[in-house]
Design a protein around this motif. Structure first.
Motif, short mmCIF file in Angstrom:
data_model
loop_
_atom_site.label_atom_id
_atom_site.label_comp_id
_atom_site.label_asym_id
_atom_site.label_seq_id
_atom_site.Cartn_x
_atom_site.Cartn_y
_atom_site.Cartn_z
N ALA A 34 0.91 -1.01 0.41
CA ALA A 34 -0.06 0.26 0.14
C ALA A 34 1.14 1.07 0.08
O ALA A 34 1.83 1.16 0.65
N ILE A 35 0.00 1.87 -1.04
CA ILE A 35 0.62 3.52 -0.81
C ILE A 35 0.21 4.75 -0.32
O ILE A 35 -0.92 4.46 -1.06
N ASP A 36 -0.15 4.91 0.93
CA ASP A 36 -1.32 6.26 1.23
C ASP A 36 -0.21 7.44 0.75
O ASP A 36 0.47 8.22 1.29
N LEU A 37 -1.70 8.36 0.68
CA LEU A 37 -1.24 9.85 -0.73
C LEU A 37 -1.48 10.85 0.30
O LEU A 37 -2.83 10.78 0.44
N LYS A 38 -1.13 11.92 1.28
CA LYS A 38 -0.90 12.44 2.06
C LYS A 38 -0.24 13.82 1.57
O LYS A 38 1.00 13.51 1.73
N GLU A 39 -0.83 15.32 0.69
CA GLU A 39 0.56 16.09 0.33
C GLU A 39 1.27 15.00 -1.10
O GLU A 39 2.16 16.10 -0.42
N GLY A 40 0.80 14.03 -0.88
CA GLY A 40 2.39 13.87 -2.34
C GLY A 40 3.06 12.64 -1.86
O GLY A 40 3.94 12.97 -2.27
N LYS A 41 2.92 12.84 -0.60
CA LYS A 41 4.68 12.03 -0.04
C LYS A 41 3.59 10.46 0.39
O LYS A 41 2.03 11.02 0.89
N VAL A 42 4.26 9.80 1.17
CA VAL A 42 3.59 8.41 0.87
C VAL A 42 3.80 8.72 3.17
O VAL A 42 4.37 8.87 3.80
N VAL A 43 2.92 8.08 3.60
CA VAL A 43 1.88 8.15 4.96
C VAL A 43 1.49 6.83 5.45
O VAL A 43 1.06 6.73 4.64
N ARG A 44 1.54 6.54 6.65
CA ARG A 44 0.33 5.71 6.94
C ARG A 44 -0.48 6.44 8.72
O ARG A 44 -0.03 7.64 9.16
N LEU A 45 -1.84 6.18 8.51
CA LEU A 45 -2.20 6.85 9.69
C LEU A 45 -2.78 6.22 10.64
O LEU A 45 -3.00 4.63 10.22
N LEU A 46 -2.93 6.48 12.01
CA LEU A 46 -3.53 4.99 12.87
C LEU A 46 -5.07 5.37 12.77
O LEU A 46 -5.44 6.41 13.19
N GLN A 47 -5.57 4.18 12.64
CA GLN A 47 -7.25 3.76 12.73
C GLN A 47 -7.93 5.03 11.92
O GLN A 47 -9.02 5.76 11.79
N GLY A 48 -7.06 5.49 11.14
CA GLY A 48 -7.61 6.41 9.48
C GLY A 48 -7.73 7.46 10.30
O GLY A 48 -9.15 8.37 9.32
N MET A 49 -6.84 8.17 11.36
CA MET A 49 -6.86 9.68 11.75
C MET A 49 -5.78 10.43 10.74
O MET A 49 -4.39 10.17 10.93
N MET A 50 -6.22 11.60 10.14
CA MET A 50 -5.58 12.59 9.43
C MET A 50 -4.12 12.84 9.99
O MET A 50 -3.38 13.56 10.14
N ASP A 51 -4.47 13.55 11.56
CA ASP A 51 -3.99 14.82 13.14
C ASP A 51 -3.34 12.92 13.16
O ASP A 51 -1.69 13.47 14.30
N LYS A 52 -2.91 11.55 12.71
CA LYS A 52 -2.33 10.72 13.24
C LYS A 52 -1.27 10.64 12.03
O LYS A 52 -0.99 8.94 11.76
N ALA A 53 -0.44 10.94 11.68
CA ALA A 53 -0.79 10.13 10.28
C ALA A 53 1.54 10.29 10.41
O ALA A 53 1.67 11.44 11.26
#
Length: 249
Positions: free
Chosen positions: A6-25
């Motif tokens: 998986a590649i999760d993209l946020k602002e063009g970067k590879v991130v992972r979230l904790l339980q889908g929370m954007m503030d926990k990236a």
């Protein structure tokens, strides 16, 4: 059994979230293309990409990066996040994406999913079924609904959908193992092919998922994300296990 790194993209970067929370990236890479290429070197055939910004806003946010990824690797790329119109499906397929993953739009408007499958085919349109305590969550997991996950799965099957990505949100990013019993139950009760997502953290998890897939229980494969980025799993070893090379680790 298929493995979808998986590649999760946020602002063009590879991130992972904790339980889908954007503030926990957690940012793992500022070069998604290089990350995708590393998966190719490890032997991947598929890639799971999520536009997290799009999932929350409902607007395309990372198309430039998605196009760059698709053009840089010989992988079958599936993309989800903010796909809520037929025009958006068309845009992503025109970028070279192999199939799109509907989420919020399918939960809120099942007819949309049925029409999309009819227009583009069940091989190009699948659905992300994200559940919290057995209830479907939408809008990038930010909102819970009263829609029962198994009932929703049955509706999807009846509308022509053949495959879902099933995520138990409580497991996502926690590296505590997937909710495999719920995944198998969902597959068997609905007749859908299920891609297991959320919490895959060990080769034991991969072997357990493979065992269910080998039994014909409706398990298509698994998405692996955080465990790879944190070093708990090596993709090469995961793929070796799926090929039956049990001495891989």
């Amino acid at each position: 059994m298929n493995i979808y790194p998986a590649i999760d993209l946020k602002e063009g970067k590879v991130v992972r979230l904790l339980q889908g929370m954007m503030d926990k990236a957690t940012v793992y890479s500022d070069d998604p293309v290089r990350q995708a290429q590393s998966f190719v070197r490890d032997g991947a055939r598929f890639l799971h990409v999520v536009d997290l910004d799009g999932a929350f806003s409902g607007r395309p946010e990372n198309d430039k990066m998605i196009r760059a990824i698709v053009n840089s690797v010989p992988l079958k790329v599936q993309v989800g996040g903010g796909i809520r119109t037929s025009g958006r499906i068309e845009e992503l397929l025109s970028l070279g994406v192999s199939r799109v993953i509907l989420g919020t739009a399918a939960a809120r408007n099942p007819e949309f999913a049925a029409e999309a499958v009819k227009q583009y085919g069940a091989d190009q349109v699948i659905v992300g079924l994200d559940a919290r305590n057995g209830k479907v969550a939408v809008q990038g997991w930010a909102e819970s609904t009263e829609l029962n996950a198994e009932e929703f799965a049955l509706r999807l099957h009846d509308s022509g959908v053949s495959t879902v990505v099933y995520t138990d949100i409580a497991k996502d990013g926690m590296l505590a193992g997937p909710n495999l019993p719920a995944s198998v139950k969902l597959a068997e009760s609905s007749g859908l092919q299920v891609i297991v997502s959320g919490g895959v953290s060990s080769l034991a998890d991969i072997r357990a998922i493979k065992a269910e897939a080998d039994k014909g229980r409706g398990i298509d494969g698994a998405i692996v994300g955080k465990a790879i980025y944190d070093g708990a799993l090596a993709l090469k070893d995961v793929l070796a296990v799926t090929r039956g090379e049990e001495d891989a680790g």
